[in-house]
Design a protein around this motif. Sequence first.
Motif, PDB file in Angstrom:
ATOM      1  N   UNK A  52      -9.278  19.101  74.110  1.00  0.00           N
ATOM      2  CA  UNK A  52      -9.336  20.373  73.388  1.00  0.00           C
ATOM      3  C   UNK A  52      -8.210  20.470  72.365  1.00  0.00           C
ATOM      4  N   UNK A  53      -7.034  19.999  72.726  1.00  0.00           N
ATOM      5  CA  UNK A  53      -5.902  20.031  71.802  1.00  0.00           C
ATOM      6  C   UNK A  53      -6.182  19.145  70.595  1.00  0.00           C
ATOM      7  N   UNK A  54      -6.698  17.946  70.828  1.00  0.00           N
ATOM      8  CA  UNK A  54      -7.023  17.058  69.720  1.00  0.00           C
ATOM      9  C   UNK A  54      -8.104  17.662  68.816  1.00  0.00           C
ATOM     10  N   UNK A  55      -9.110  18.287  69.426  1.00  0.00           N
ATOM     11  CA  UNK A  55     -10.174  18.919  68.650  1.00  0.00           C
ATOM     12  C   UNK A  55      -9.619  20.072  67.811  1.00  0.00           C
ATOM     13  N   UNK A  56      -8.772  20.886  68.410  1.00  0.00           N
ATOM     14  CA  UNK A  56      -8.158  21.997  67.693  1.00  0.00           C
ATOM     15  C   UNK A  56      -7.269  21.484  66.566  1.00  0.00           C
ATOM     16  N   UNK A  57      -6.529  20.436  66.832  1.00  0.00           N
ATOM     17  CA  UNK A  57      -5.662  19.849  65.814  1.00  0.00           C
ATOM     18  C   UNK A  57      -6.494  19.345  64.626  1.00  0.00           C
ATOM     19  N   UNK A  58      -7.631  18.728  64.916  1.00  0.00           N
ATOM     20  CA  UNK A  58      -8.507  18.223  63.853  1.00  0.00           C
ATOM     21  C   UNK A  58      -9.026  19.381  62.992  1.00  0.00           C
ATOM     22  N   UNK A  59      -9.466  20.454  63.648  1.00  0.00           N
ATOM     23  CA  UNK A  59      -9.990  21.620  62.932  1.00  0.00           C
ATOM     24  C   UNK A  59      -8.891  22.252  62.073  1.00  0.00           C
ATOM     25  N   UNK A  60      -7.717  22.398  62.637  1.00  0.00           N
ATOM     26  CA  UNK A  60      -6.611  23.009  61.898  1.00  0.00           C
ATOM     27  C   UNK A  60      -6.181  22.144  60.716  1.00  0.00           C
ATOM     28  N   UNK A  61      -6.193  20.843  60.887  1.00  0.00           N
ATOM     29  CA  UNK A  61      -5.848  19.930  59.793  1.00  0.00           C
ATOM     30  C   UNK A  61      -6.860  20.051  58.659  1.00  0.00           C
ATOM     31  N   UNK A  62      -8.148  20.118  59.011  1.00  0.00           N
ATOM     32  CA  UNK A  62      -9.194  20.269  57.992  1.00  0.00           C
ATOM     33  C   UNK A  62      -9.032  21.600  57.251  1.00  0.00           C
ATOM     34  N   UNK A  63      -8.755  22.662  57.990  1.00  0.00           N
ATOM     35  CA  UNK A  63      -8.557  23.975  57.377  1.00  0.00           C
ATOM     36  C   UNK A  63      -7.345  23.953  56.448  1.00  0.00           C
ATOM     37  N   UNK A  64      -6.277  23.347  56.891  1.00  0.00           N
ATOM     38  CA  UNK A  64      -5.076  23.253  56.060  1.00  0.00           C
ATOM     39  C   UNK A  64      -5.375  22.490  54.774  1.00  0.00           C
ATOM     40  N   UNK A  65      -6.149  21.419  54.886  1.00  0.00           N
ATOM     41  CA  UNK A  65      -6.509  20.621  53.696  1.00  0.00           C
ATOM     42  C   UNK A  65      -7.367  21.445  52.739  1.00  0.00           C
ATOM     43  N   UNK A  66      -8.308  22.209  53.273  1.00  0.00           N
ATOM     44  CA  UNK A  66      -9.150  23.060  52.428  1.00  0.00           C
ATOM     45  C   UNK A  66      -8.315  24.105  51.701  1.00  0.00           C
ATOM     46  N   UNK A  67      -7.394  24.714  52.417  1.00  0.00           N
ATOM     47  CA  UNK A  67      -6.533  25.727  51.800  1.00  0.00           C
ATOM     48  C   UNK A  67      -5.636  25.099  50.733  1.00  0.00           C
ATOM     49  N   UNK A  68      -5.145  23.907  50.981  1.00  0.00           N
ATOM     50  CA  UNK A  68      -4.309  23.220  50.001  1.00  0.00           C
ATOM     51  C   UNK A  68      -5.121  22.884  48.754  1.00  0.00           C
ATOM     52  N   UNK A  69      -6.344  22.385  48.952  1.00  0.00           N
ATOM     53  CA  UNK A  69      -7.213  22.074  47.812  1.00  0.00           C
ATOM     54  C   UNK A  69      -7.496  23.325  46.994  1.00  0.00           C
ATOM     55  N   UNK A  70      -7.761  24.427  47.672  1.00  0.00           N
ATOM     56  CA  UNK A  70      -8.010  25.700  46.997  1.00  0.00           C
ATOM     57  C   UNK A  70      -6.774  26.130  46.211  1.00  0.00           C
ATOM     58  N   UNK A  71      -5.620  25.999  46.805  1.00  0.00           N
ATOM     59  CA  UNK A  71      -4.367  26.349  46.141  1.00  0.00           C
ATOM     60  C   UNK A  71      -4.163  25.492  44.892  1.00  0.00           C
ATOM     61  N   UNK A  72      -4.428  24.204  45.024  1.00  0.00           N
ATOM     62  CA  UNK A  72      -4.269  23.301  43.862  1.00  0.00           C
ATOM     63  C   UNK A  72      -5.206  23.674  42.741  1.00  0.00           C
ATOM     64  N   UNK A  73      -6.440  24.042  43.058  1.00  0.00           N
ATOM     65  CA  UNK A  73      -7.412  24.464  42.033  1.00  0.00           C
ATOM     66  C   UNK A  73      -6.943  25.731  41.347  1.00  0.00           C
ATOM     67  N   UNK A  74      -6.406  26.671  42.129  1.00  0.00           N
ATOM     68  CA  UNK A  74      -5.891  27.909  41.539  1.00  0.00           C
ATOM     69  C   UNK A  74      -4.744  27.620  40.607  1.00  0.00           C
ATOM     70  N   UNK A  75      -3.862  26.736  41.013  1.00  0.00           N
ATOM     71  CA  UNK A  75      -2.691  26.405  40.182  1.00  0.00           C
ATOM     72  C   UNK A  75      -3.128  25.692  38.905  1.00  0.00           C
ATOM     73  N   UNK A  76      -4.149  24.843  38.980  1.00  0.00           N
ATOM     74  CA  UNK A  76      -4.645  24.150  37.792  1.00  0.00           C
ATOM     75  C   UNK A  76      -5.319  25.145  36.854  1.00  0.00           C
ATOM     76  N   UNK A  77      -6.040  26.103  37.418  1.00  0.00           N
ATOM     77  CA  UNK A  77      -6.730  27.111  36.614  1.00  0.00           C
ATOM     78  C   UNK A  77      -5.761  28.027  35.899  1.00  0.00           C
TER      79      UNK A  77
END
Length: 68
Positions: free
Chosen positions: A40-65
Amino acid sequence: MDPSAGARKERPKPREPAARLEKAKQRSAQQELKQRQRAEIYALNRVMTELEQQQFDSFCKQMQGSGE
């Protein structure tokens, strides 16, 4: 001094394997719980890592815009 008298004192020993069996069951259940929690910890870690990556990508797009 009957030799069978000593055998009578050892009658509680049949309970000992039951105690060992109970301890083995407890250890097994504890081990299964640890494995489940670890999964469960590994699964949660995977989900949180994916969410963090999505938020970072969104942030980068905003900064580029806003930089254009």
